[in-house]
Motif scaffolding. Structure first.
Motif, short mmCIF file in Angstrom:
data_model
loop_
_atom_site.label_atom_id
_atom_site.label_comp_id
_atom_site.label_asym_id
_atom_site.label_seq_id
_atom_site.Cartn_x
_atom_site.Cartn_y
_atom_site.Cartn_z
N MET A 118 0.85 -1.18 0.00
CA MET A 118 0.00 0.00 0.00
C MET A 118 0.89 1.23 0.00
O MET A 118 1.76 1.39 0.84
CB MET A 118 -0.91 -0.03 1.22
N ASN A 119 0.65 2.13 -0.92
CA ASN A 119 1.45 3.33 -1.07
C ASN A 119 0.55 4.55 -0.87
O ASN A 119 -0.32 4.82 -1.66
CB ASN A 119 2.09 3.35 -2.47
N SER A 120 0.78 5.29 0.20
CA SER A 120 -0.02 6.49 0.44
C SER A 120 0.86 7.71 0.27
O SER A 120 1.98 7.78 0.78
CB SER A 120 -0.63 6.47 1.84
N ALA A 121 0.38 8.67 -0.47
CA ALA A 121 1.13 9.90 -0.74
C ALA A 121 0.86 10.91 0.37
O ALA A 121 -0.25 11.00 0.90
CB ALA A 121 0.70 10.47 -2.07
N LEU A 122 1.89 11.63 0.71
CA LEU A 122 1.78 12.67 1.72
C LEU A 122 1.30 13.96 1.05
O LEU A 122 1.90 14.42 0.08
CB LEU A 122 3.14 12.91 2.38
N ASP A 123 0.21 14.49 1.54
CA ASP A 123 -0.32 15.75 1.01
C ASP A 123 0.35 16.89 1.78
O ASP A 123 -0.10 17.29 2.85
CB ASP A 123 -1.84 15.80 1.17
N VAL A 124 1.45 17.39 1.23
CA VAL A 124 2.26 18.39 1.90
C VAL A 124 1.47 19.68 2.14
O VAL A 124 1.60 20.30 3.21
CB VAL A 124 3.54 18.67 1.09
N MET A 125 0.68 20.07 1.19
CA MET A 125 -0.10 21.31 1.35
C MET A 125 -1.11 21.18 2.49
O MET A 125 -1.26 22.08 3.31
CB MET A 125 -0.81 21.68 0.05
N ALA A 126 -1.81 20.05 2.55
CA ALA A 126 -2.79 19.83 3.62
C ALA A 126 -2.09 19.80 4.98
O ALA A 126 -2.59 20.37 5.96
CB ALA A 126 -3.57 18.54 3.39
N LEU A 127 -0.93 19.16 5.03
CA LEU A 127 -0.17 19.10 6.28
C LEU A 127 0.29 20.49 6.71
O LEU A 127 0.16 20.86 7.88
CB LEU A 127 1.03 18.17 6.12
N GLU A 186 -1.06 23.35 5.96
CA GLU A 186 -2.23 24.12 6.39
C GLU A 186 -2.67 23.72 7.79
O GLU A 186 -3.05 24.57 8.60
CB GLU A 186 -3.37 23.94 5.38
N GLU A 187 -2.60 22.43 8.10
CA GLU A 187 -2.95 21.95 9.43
C GLU A 187 -1.98 22.48 10.48
O GLU A 187 -2.39 22.94 11.55
CB GLU A 187 -2.96 20.42 9.47
N VAL A 188 -0.69 22.45 10.17
CA VAL A 188 0.33 22.97 11.10
C VAL A 188 0.12 24.46 11.32
O VAL A 188 0.18 24.95 12.46
CB VAL A 188 1.75 22.67 10.58
N GLU A 189 -0.13 25.22 10.25
CA GLU A 189 -0.36 26.66 10.38
C GLU A 189 -1.59 26.94 11.25
O GLU A 189 -1.55 27.78 12.15
CB GLU A 189 -0.55 27.30 9.00
N ARG A 190 -2.67 26.22 10.99
CA ARG A 190 -3.91 26.39 11.75
C ARG A 190 -3.68 26.07 13.24
O ARG A 190 -4.07 26.83 14.12
CB ARG A 190 -5.00 25.51 11.15
N ASP A 191 -3.03 24.93 13.51
CA ASP A 191 -2.77 24.54 14.90
C ASP A 191 -1.80 25.49 15.58
O ASP A 191 -1.90 25.75 16.78
CB ASP A 191 -2.25 23.10 14.95
N SER A 192 -0.86 26.02 14.83
CA SER A 192 0.10 26.97 15.39
C SER A 192 -0.59 28.27 15.77
O SER A 192 -0.39 28.80 16.88
CB SER A 192 1.22 27.23 14.38
#
Length: 74
Positions: A1-10, A12-18
């Motif tokens: 199983m190969n899952s791609a990392l969605d860098v933009m979503a990550l 945005e989540e870090v910015e929001r949580d920060s």
């Protein structure tokens, strides 16, 4: 199983949580010590320990040298 990392979503989540403070709270709960700029005293580094203590100081010889302890915000 190969899952791609969605860098933009990550990012945005870090910015929001920060911005909300959630990231800092989560890191402190995990036992991390945080360092950053204090807006009132930008010439000093602010250290926040997992127990909530805030200290202003500077790095000297590779170690944090505390100069001022701050009262917690209630």
């Amino acid at each position: 199983m190969n899952s791609a990392l969605d860098v933009m979503a990550l990012s945005e989540e870090v910015e929001r949580d920060s911005q909300s403070g959630k990231l800092s709270k989560d890191l402190l709960v995990q036992g991390n010590t945080l360092y950053g700029i204090n807006p009132v005293h930008p010439e000093l580094i602010e250290r926040i320990t997992p127990d909530g203590r805030r200290t202003l100081g500077q790095w000297r010889d590779g170690e944090f040298d505390a100069e001022v302890s701050l009262l917690p915000n209630y």
